[in-house]
Design an enzyme around this catalytic site. Structure first.
Site, short mmCIF file in Angstrom:
data_model
loop_
_atom_site.label_atom_id
_atom_site.label_comp_id
_atom_site.label_asym_id
_atom_site.label_seq_id
_atom_site.Cartn_x
_atom_site.Cartn_y
_atom_site.Cartn_z
N GLY A 140 30.45 45.05 -1.13
CA GLY A 140 31.80 45.61 -1.12
C GLY A 140 32.42 45.29 -2.48
O GLY A 140 32.46 44.11 -2.88
N ALA A 141 32.87 46.33 -3.20
CA ALA A 141 33.34 46.11 -4.57
C ALA A 141 34.40 45.00 -4.68
O ALA A 141 34.29 44.14 -5.57
CB ALA A 141 33.87 47.43 -5.15
N ARG A 173 30.93 50.57 -20.87
CA ARG A 173 30.02 51.60 -21.38
C ARG A 173 28.59 51.41 -20.88
O ARG A 173 27.64 51.71 -21.60
CB ARG A 173 30.01 51.56 -22.92
CG ARG A 173 31.36 51.76 -23.60
CD ARG A 173 31.15 51.83 -25.10
NE ARG A 173 32.38 51.75 -25.86
CZ ARG A 173 33.14 52.80 -26.17
NH1 ARG A 173 32.82 53.99 -25.75
NH2 ARG A 173 34.23 52.64 -26.91
N GLY A 174 28.41 50.87 -19.70
CA GLY A 174 27.07 50.69 -19.15
C GLY A 174 26.19 49.87 -20.09
O GLY A 174 26.64 48.88 -20.67
N ASP A 195 32.10 45.46 -11.47
CA ASP A 195 32.99 44.48 -10.84
C ASP A 195 32.77 43.07 -11.39
O ASP A 195 33.72 42.32 -11.61
CB ASP A 195 32.81 44.52 -9.32
CG ASP A 195 33.19 45.89 -8.78
OD1 ASP A 195 34.25 46.40 -9.16
OD2 ASP A 195 32.40 46.47 -8.02
N ASN A 199 30.36 41.10 -20.79
CA ASN A 199 29.13 41.86 -21.04
C ASN A 199 27.92 41.12 -20.47
O ASN A 199 27.02 41.73 -19.89
CB ASN A 199 28.92 42.02 -22.56
CG ASN A 199 29.43 43.34 -23.07
OD1 ASN A 199 30.32 43.93 -22.47
ND2 ASN A 199 28.87 43.81 -24.15
P1 ADP Z 1 30.57 50.48 -13.65
O1 ADP Z 1 29.61 49.78 -12.72
O2 ADP Z 1 32.01 50.21 -13.34
O3 ADP Z 1 30.26 51.92 -13.90
P2 ADP Z 1 29.14 49.80 -16.08
O4 ADP Z 1 27.93 50.43 -15.50
O5 ADP Z 1 29.66 50.33 -17.37
O6 ADP Z 1 30.36 49.76 -15.05
O7 ADP Z 1 28.81 48.24 -16.24
C1 ADP Z 1 29.78 47.32 -16.62
C2 ADP Z 1 29.29 46.45 -17.75
O8 ADP Z 1 28.11 45.75 -17.36
C3 ADP Z 1 28.94 47.23 -19.00
O9 ADP Z 1 30.10 47.43 -19.80
C4 ADP Z 1 27.92 46.30 -19.65
O10 ADP Z 1 28.57 45.25 -20.34
C5 ADP Z 1 27.19 45.72 -18.44
N1 ADP Z 1 26.01 46.54 -18.07
C6 ADP Z 1 25.91 47.45 -17.08
N2 ADP Z 1 24.68 48.01 -17.02
C7 ADP Z 1 23.96 47.44 -18.02
C8 ADP Z 1 22.61 47.58 -18.51
N3 ADP Z 1 21.73 48.43 -17.95
N4 ADP Z 1 22.23 46.83 -19.56
C9 ADP Z 1 23.09 45.97 -20.15
N5 ADP Z 1 24.37 45.78 -19.75
C10 ADP Z 1 24.81 46.50 -18.70
#
Ligand code: ADP
Length: 315
Positions: free
Chosen positions: A36-37, A226-227, A258, A282
């Site tokens: 749950g977020a 930014r993932g 989260d 990060n």
């Molecule tokens: P949400 O889950 O809200 O879409 P993100 O996928 O952007 O958010 O993930 C949040 C943060 O987690 C990113 O800004 C990054 O710092 C880290 N993160 C997420 N996925 C990865 C990944 N595959 N490799 C490295 N860092 C990641």
């Protein structure tokens, strides 16, 4: 001062152990994992040593128990978690597609999670809180609107702060919900969007314009997720900090945003400067995707420091 609080769903997550499409045939599942977020967010905040509490509802069953045990163990105040005798704990089944997408089957609205209300215990927690974190994804649940409205006022009255994760498609909410969404953007000291959500919250097509528009509306700080590429932080004074992502193998993306948000917020509430808080955030997001289970990668500072020391970053 006072704990960081959230309100919303506590669930168990049960996930497929192999990739595929949909749940149309039997497959090997793993779980239940606490999820749950809002629960992920607040558990991460507590693990870093920040005061933390949650308003939620679980069933009087094993799925509720594993969640309450986890949250209590990690130091989350669960005094405002109502245990329902009538409804079972909510659940989510997840299957991962070969293209990286996910298929979900949710049981929330008709579960305990859908019965969340502004109880006396919820008011008491909100009256003590120093920070409220609101998640857009939870706002369509009627009981949550009342809790959020109460908590915004209570936290503000105490001089506390508010963060908002606008993780909802603005097109999907209209009328009163749209007004509530806009009010929360305006209320937020800290906004935690990912790319599309930033543009949707500002109603423009370009990142730079979106940041400028939101800062002009009074948002003090915007931290953009930014993932795998990491994150950026924009502030009202015009400053910008970019933080490259850690290079990890993604096992399970659920919960990264989260963990990231809770870590940034908690570090800031502890007085850490923005660049360092972003770096830890990060690390927390990246470490979380290396573990199966939405809350299994959550870590305290000791584990995060070890992760940082042993992990390369994108350049
Ligand atoms: P949400 O889950 O809200 O879409 P993100 O996928 O952007 O958010 O993930 C949040 C943060 O987690 C990113 O800004 C990054 O710092 C880290 N993160 C997420 N996925 C990865 C990944 N595959 N490799 C490295 N860092 C990641």
């Amino acid at each position: 001062v006072g704990p960081t609080i959230v309100a919303g769903e506590i669930l168990v997550e049960i996930m497929a152990t192999e990739q595929g499409l949909g749940f149309l045939e039997p497959l090997v599942l793993m779980g239940p994992y606490p999820s749950g977020a809002p629960a992920i967010f607040i558990d991460q905040a507590a693990r870093l040593g920040g005061g933390a509490g949650i308003v939620a509802c679980v069933g009087r069953d094993d799925f509720g128990t594993i969640n309450l045990q986890r949250l209590r163990r990690d130091g989350v105040d669960v005094s405002a978690v109502w245990v329902s005798d009538r409804y079972p704990t909510g659940s989510a089944f997840v299957r991962y597609r070969p293209d990286g997408g996910r298929d979900f089957v949710y049981n929330i609205a008709e579960s305990a999670a859908g019965q969340i209300r502004l109880t006396a215990e919820a008011r008491q927690l909100a009256d003590r809180a120093g920070h409220l974190h609101v998640m857009g994804s939870t706002l369509s649940v009627s009981g949550l609107k009342e809790i959020v409205a109460y908590a915004v006022k209570a936290v503000r009255a105490r001089g506390g702060s508010i963060s908002f994760d606008p993780n909802v498609r603005k097109e999907l909410i209209d009328g009163a919900d749209g007004a509530l969404f806009s009010a929360l953007v305006d209320d937020a000291d800290l906004l935690l969007p990912s790319g599309d959500e930033l543009l949707a919250a500002a109603g423009v097509e370009d990142e730079t314009q979106a940041v400028a528009a939101l800062i002009a509306r009074g948002v003090g700080e915007i931290v953009l997720k930014r993932g795998a590429a990491g994150s950026s932080r924009f502030a009202a004074d015009g400053s910008r900090i970019d933080c490259a992502g850690f290079l990890v193998e993604e096992v399970d993306p659920t919960g990264a945003g989260d963990c990231f948000g809770a870590t940034y917020l908690t570090c800031r509430r502890m007085g850490m400067e923005p660049g360092k808080a972003l770096f830890y955030a990060n690390a927390a997001g990246a470490r979380n995707v290396t573990r199966r289970g939405p809350m299994e990668g959550i870590a305290g500072f000791d584990v995060l420091d070890g992760f940082i020391a042993g992990t390369a970053r994108a350049t």
